[in-house]
Scaffold this motif. Structure first.
Motif, PDB file in Angstrom:
ATOM      1  N   THR A 100       0.850  -1.186   0.000  1.00 15.06           N
ATOM      2  CA  THR A 100       0.000   0.000   0.000  1.00 15.06           C
ATOM      3  C   THR A 100       0.886   1.237   0.000  1.00 15.06           C
ATOM      4  O   THR A 100       1.868   1.303   0.736  1.00 15.06           O
ATOM      5  CB  THR A 100      -0.919   0.032   1.233  1.00 15.06           C
ATOM      6  OG1 THR A 100      -1.763  -1.120   1.224  1.00 15.06           O
ATOM      7  CG2 THR A 100      -1.784   1.288   1.241  1.00 15.06           C
ATOM      8  N   ARG A 113      -3.707   7.503  -2.623  1.00 17.45           N
ATOM      9  CA  ARG A 113      -3.504   6.179  -2.032  1.00 17.45           C
ATOM     10  C   ARG A 113      -3.764   5.102  -3.081  1.00 17.45           C
ATOM     11  O   ARG A 113      -4.624   5.251  -3.944  1.00 17.45           O
ATOM     12  CB  ARG A 113      -4.449   5.987  -0.843  1.00 17.45           C
ATOM     13  CG  ARG A 113      -4.346   4.643  -0.129  1.00 17.45           C
ATOM     14  CD  ARG A 113      -5.445   4.504   0.900  1.00 17.45           C
ATOM     15  NE  ARG A 113      -5.364   3.255   1.619  1.00 17.45           N
ATOM     16  CZ  ARG A 113      -4.799   3.105   2.808  1.00 17.45           C
ATOM     17  NH1 ARG A 113      -4.292   4.158   3.424  1.00 17.45           N
ATOM     18  NH2 ARG A 113      -4.760   1.929   3.405  1.00 17.45           N
ATOM     19  N   SER A 114      -3.005   4.009  -2.979  1.00 20.25           N
ATOM     20  CA  SER A 114      -3.227   2.866  -3.865  1.00 20.25           C
ATOM     21  C   SER A 114      -2.689   1.603  -3.196  1.00 20.25           C
ATOM     22  O   SER A 114      -1.696   1.657  -2.469  1.00 20.25           O
ATOM     23  CB  SER A 114      -2.527   3.069  -5.216  1.00 20.25           C
ATOM     24  OG  SER A 114      -2.792   1.989  -6.083  1.00 20.25           O
ATOM     25  N   LYS A 116      -2.055  -2.784  -3.952  1.00 19.84           N
ATOM     26  CA  LYS A 116      -1.977  -3.805  -5.003  1.00 19.84           C
ATOM     27  C   LYS A 116      -1.450  -5.095  -4.375  1.00 19.84           C
ATOM     28  O   LYS A 116      -0.459  -5.076  -3.637  1.00 19.84           O
ATOM     29  CB  LYS A 116      -1.057  -3.339  -6.129  1.00 19.84           C
ATOM     30  CG  LYS A 116      -1.188  -4.139  -7.418  1.00 19.84           C
ATOM     31  CD  LYS A 116      -0.370  -3.479  -8.502  1.00 19.84           C
ATOM     32  CE  LYS A 116      -0.506  -4.220  -9.828  1.00 19.84           C
ATOM     33  NZ  LYS A 116      -1.881  -4.150 -10.361  1.00 19.84           N
ATOM     34  N   THR A 135       2.487   0.439  -7.912  1.00 18.41           N
ATOM     35  CA  THR A 135       1.521   0.941  -6.922  1.00 18.41           C
ATOM     36  C   THR A 135       1.840   2.377  -6.535  1.00 18.41           C
ATOM     37  O   THR A 135       0.935   3.203  -6.362  1.00 18.41           O
ATOM     38  CB  THR A 135       1.534   0.040  -5.672  1.00 18.41           C
ATOM     39  OG1 THR A 135       1.333  -1.322  -6.058  1.00 18.41           O
ATOM     40  CG2 THR A 135       0.435   0.438  -4.705  1.00 18.41           C
ATOM     41  N   LEU A 138       0.643   4.640  -9.274  1.00 19.58           N
ATOM     42  CA  LEU A 138      -0.814   4.752  -9.248  1.00 19.58           C
ATOM     43  C   LEU A 138      -1.272   5.700  -8.146  1.00 19.58           C
ATOM     44  O   LEU A 138      -2.211   6.485  -8.334  1.00 19.58           O
ATOM     45  CB  LEU A 138      -1.437   3.370  -9.059  1.00 19.58           C
ATOM     46  CG  LEU A 138      -1.352   2.404 -10.250  1.00 19.58           C
ATOM     47  CD1 LEU A 138      -1.850   1.026  -9.848  1.00 19.58           C
ATOM     48  CD2 LEU A 138      -2.146   2.947 -11.429  1.00 19.58           C
ATOM     49  N   ALA A 139      -0.620   5.642  -6.998  1.00 24.86           N
ATOM     50  CA  ALA A 139      -0.964   6.552  -5.896  1.00 24.86           C
ATOM     51  C   ALA A 139      -0.669   7.994  -6.279  1.00 24.86           C
ATOM     52  O   ALA A 139      -1.450   8.907  -5.979  1.00 24.86           O
ATOM     53  CB  ALA A 139      -0.197   6.159  -4.636  1.00 24.86           C
ATOM     54  N   ALA A 142      -3.317   9.176  -8.625  1.00 27.41           N
ATOM     55  CA  ALA A 142      -4.551   9.501  -7.902  1.00 27.41           C
ATOM     56  C   ALA A 142      -4.459  10.862  -7.230  1.00 27.41           C
ATOM     57  O   ALA A 142      -5.464  11.567  -7.086  1.00 27.41           O
ATOM     58  CB  ALA A 142      -4.839   8.418  -6.864  1.00 27.41           C
TER      59      ALA A 142
END
Length: 246
Positions: A100, A113-114, A116, A135, A138-139, A142
Motif C-alpha cells: 500500500t 492512495r493505492s 496492489k 503501486t 498509481l498513488a 490519484a
C-alpha cells in the motif's frame, strides 16, 4: 569520545532554515515578527532565511496586507505560508501479500492512495519491486502529482532494520523483504528511500497524530488479527472472545 562537529556558516544556515520552515509548516500564515518570537532569530536573519526558502520554492510571500484594509499606518508586516505544492512524500507499506502506498503533502495530509496485491507470497525480487513501483505511480496519479515531485520515501517492512537501513535476514520470513528496494526505487525514479520496521513507524505515527500524542511510553502490536486483552494476558481473539481490553 565521539567527535563534536564544528559549527560552520553552512550548518548554521541549515539549522536556521529548518527552524523557520518548521514554524511555517505548523502554521497557516506567519509574519516575520511571529517567526522571530518562535525561533529566537534576529529580524535580519529571519528575513534572509525566508527569502532563501522562497527562492528554493518551499514557501511563498502573501500579498500586501494593506490592500485588505488591515494596516492603515506604518509598514505592513510581511507574511509567509508554506507552498504545499513544492513536493510530496510517499509512505509505502510492504507486506507479504500486498503493498500500500500513501502520498502526503508537506503538511502530512494524505492526498493519494493505492494498494496492489502480490501474485503469491514467494515471488522473486524483481516482480515484488515491480508491483511496489507500479503501486507508487498509481498513488501519485490519484493525487495528481508527478513522480519527480517526490522528495522522500519511507518504506515500512515487517522485518527488523538496522541503523544503516539494512534488513536483518536471520529468519527466512524476513528475507522475503530483502529485495534491494532502496536502490531499485532510486534507480527507477531517483527517489531517496528510507527503510524502517513497520512497528517503529506505526509508533511514530501514533505519537505524531494518533493515540500516542503526548505519551512517553507506547507499545505498538501490528497484526492482521484482533487481540484480546484480559487476566490471562494478550492473545489472538476468537469469535467467542470479546475484542476489547478489560
Amino acid at each position: 569520545m565521539p567527535d563534536i562537529a564544528t559549527a560552520t556558516p553552512q550548518m548554521l544556515r541549515r539549522v536556521n532554515a529548518a527552524s523557520v520552515l518548521g514554524v511555517i509548516r505548523s502554521s497557516n500564515v506567519v509574519t516575520v515578527s511571529e517567526l522571530m518570537d518562535a525561533t529566537g532569530l534576529t529580524r535580519a536573519t529571519t528575513i534572509s532565511v525566508c527569502e532563501d526558502l522562497m527562492a528554493r520554492g518551499w514557501i511563498r510571500e502573501l500579498e500586501n496586507q494593506r490592500d485588505f484594509g488591515t494596516y492603515q499606518k506604518g509598514r505592513p508586516a510581511r507574511r509567509f505560508e508554506l507552498d504545499e505544492s513544492a513536493g510530496c512524500v510517499l509512505g509505502i507499506d510492504v507486506g507479504v501479500l500486498k503493498t500500500t502506498v500513501v502520498v502526503a503533502d508537506l503538511r502530512g495530509n494524505a492526498v493519494g492512495r493505492s494498494s496492489k496485491p502480490f501474485r503469491t507470497k514467494e515471488i522473486d525480487a524483481q516482480e515484488r519491486i515491480g508491483v511496489i513501483s507500479e503501486t507508487a505511480l498509481l498513488a501519485l496519479e490519484a493525487a495528481g502529482i508527478a513522480p519527480e515531485k517526490v522528495l522522500a520515501v519511507t518504506v515500512g517492512l515487517a522485518a527488523p532494520v538496522d541503523r544503516d537501513g539494512n534488513i536483518l535476514v536471520s529468519q527466512p520470513f524476513w528475507s522475503l523483504f530483502d529485495v534491494g528496494l532502496k536502490k531499485a526505487l532510486f534507480d527507477l525514479h531517483g527517489w531517496a528511500v528510507l527503510l524502517e520496521n513497520d512497528a517503529n513507524l506505526a509508533a511514530l505515527g501514533e505519537c505524531w497524530r494518533g493515540a500516542g500524542s503526548g505519551v512517553q511510553d507506547l507499545a505498538v502490536l501490528p497484526g492482521r488479527r484482533a487481540l484480546w486483552c484480559g487476566p490471562g494476558g494478550i492473545r489472538p481473539a476468537t469469535p467467542r472472545q470479546p475484542r476489547r481490553c478489560r
